[in-house]
Write a protein that holds these residues in place. Structure first.
Motif, PDB file in Angstrom:
ATOM      1  N   LEU A  63       0.849  -1.180   0.000  1.00 51.92           N
ATOM      2  CA  LEU A  63       0.000   0.000   0.000  1.00 51.92           C
ATOM      3  C   LEU A  63       0.891   1.239   0.000  1.00 51.92           C
ATOM      4  O   LEU A  63       1.729   1.407   0.890  1.00 51.92           O
ATOM      5  CB  LEU A  63      -0.926   0.017   1.215  1.00 51.92           C
ATOM      6  N   GLY A  64       0.726   2.071  -1.012  1.00 46.06           N
ATOM      7  CA  GLY A  64       1.473   3.316  -1.060  1.00 46.06           C
ATOM      8  C   GLY A  64       0.792   4.383  -0.214  1.00 46.06           C
ATOM      9  O   GLY A  64      -0.188   4.124   0.489  1.00 46.06           O
ATOM     10  N   ALA A  65       1.321   5.607  -0.267  1.00 45.75           N
ATOM     11  CA  ALA A  65       0.645   6.722   0.386  1.00 45.75           C
ATOM     12  C   ALA A  65      -0.782   6.791  -0.135  1.00 45.75           C
ATOM     13  O   ALA A  65      -1.043   6.569  -1.319  1.00 45.75           O
ATOM     14  CB  ALA A  65       1.386   8.018   0.104  1.00 45.75           C
ATOM     15  N   CYS A  66      -1.737   7.094   0.742  1.00 45.49           N
ATOM     16  CA  CYS A  66      -3.149   6.997   0.368  1.00 45.49           C
ATOM     17  C   CYS A  66      -3.612   8.140  -0.527  1.00 45.49           C
ATOM     18  O   CYS A  66      -4.744   8.111  -1.025  1.00 45.49           O
ATOM     19  CB  CYS A  66      -4.026   6.903   1.620  1.00 45.49           C
ATOM     20  N   VAL A  67      -2.780   9.142  -0.743  1.00 47.98           N
ATOM     21  CA  VAL A  67      -3.080  10.237  -1.667  1.00 47.98           C
ATOM     22  C   VAL A  67      -1.926  10.358  -2.641  1.00 47.98           C
ATOM     23  O   VAL A  67      -0.754  10.379  -2.231  1.00 47.98           O
ATOM     24  CB  VAL A  67      -3.285  11.575  -0.925  1.00 47.98           C
ATOM     25  N   GLY A  68      -2.239  10.455  -3.926  1.00 48.87           N
ATOM     26  CA  GLY A  68      -1.209  10.643  -4.934  1.00 48.87           C
ATOM     27  C   GLY A  68      -1.101  12.105  -5.350  1.00 48.87           C
ATOM     28  O   GLY A  68      -2.032  12.899  -5.160  1.00 48.87           O
TER      29      GLY A  68
END
Length: 282
Positions: A63-68
């Motif tokens: 899971l990456g940062a939840c905002v791109g």
């Protein structure tokens, strides 16, 4: 809703966590979880989806940062009275603002890598606020209407860089990997009152921070209103709102700082849990 971004760094896809905890792919609906998809109208369209018709994602992807494509990463310092006391600082008259470089942003389970020579790297569990609609000169009463949702942020800090290298706090806040964000963005309708969320952080299984957003000096609404008098807040901007007591630099009789191999686990009520292993640049 719980919105996520999953996949390898730089190649994340949008997704959501359904009520059963299954990760569903949103890439056929939106290109990313970022500013243009965080307004009320866009989020309402996602809510209207038949979630079970979305493809389930196999395995256990990163899971990456939840905002791109985060525009601004704005940070509020010394925003809990008991944290200010443990650091020996006065209660601020206005919100203290510093910036964190966007290159510090990583996923909630990615490693935190201390920079070369670091001996004073510290932890800070914080409530992250994600802006969903443009905010300029907004009132406190209207401020929360500009929020898309909330997330967990670990405002990792190198205290020597922060306080001993001439300049602003940003030097100790912006090292690569010093901004774990997520694991998911929880939309504001599912959070309710952002001023009543329990929060905690453990290092190697030992509880270091225990707090609640109810003890903020400046509320989320006050922070958004204040910042909007100074600059326009845009969709996809992220604001971290300060940390409760229990940071390493405030430990007695001596400060305690992170070392290679340490594990941080942090959580905010309703917003999920992070876990990072500490490494160090050679």
């Amino acid at each position: 809703m719980k919105l996520v971004r999953y996949g390898a760094p730089g190649s994340e896809k949008p997704g959501l966590i359904d009520p059963d905890g299954t990760l569903r792919d949103l890439s056929g609906v939106i290109a990313d979880v970022e500013g243009s998809t965080l307004g009320d109208a866009a989020l309402d369209k996602l809510r209207d989806l038949n979630v079970t018709s979305l493809p389930a994602v196999d395995g256990d992807p990163r899971l990456g940062a939840c905002v791109g494509s985060i525009g601004k990463f704005l940070c509020i310092g010394l925003n809990y009275s008991d944290h200010a006391a443990e650091t020996g600082a006065d209660i601020p008259e206005h919100p203290i603002l510093f910036f964190k470089a966007n290159s510090a942003i990583v996923g909630a389970y990615d490693d935190v890598v201390m920079p070369r020579g670091s001996t004073h790297t510290d932890w800070e569990v914080e409530l992250g606020v994600v802006i969903g609609s443009e905010a300029k000169y907004v009132s406190e009463a209207d401020a929360l209407n500009h929020v898309a949702g909330y997330c967990v942020v670990n405002d990792v800090s190198e205290r020597h860089f922060q306080t001993k290298l001439t300049g602003q706090w940003t030097k100790g806040k912006s090292c690569d990997t010093f901004g774990p964000t997520g694991p998911w963005l929880v939309t504001r309708d599912e959070v309710g009152d952002p001023q009543n969320l329990a929060m905690s952080l453990d290092v190697n299984g030992k509880r270091m921070q225990t707090g609640n957003t109810s003890t903020m000096i400046f509320t989320v609404a006050q922070i958004i209103s204040h910042l909007s008098q100074l600059m326009t807040l845009h969709p996809g901007d992220v604001i971290t709102t300060g940390t409760p007591p229990g940071v390493g630099m405030g430990m007695k009789p001596e400060p305690v700082y992170l070392k290679k191999g340490d594990v941080m686990e942090l959580e905010i009520e309703g917003l999920g849990r992070q876990r990072q292993t500490v490494d160090q640049d050679a």
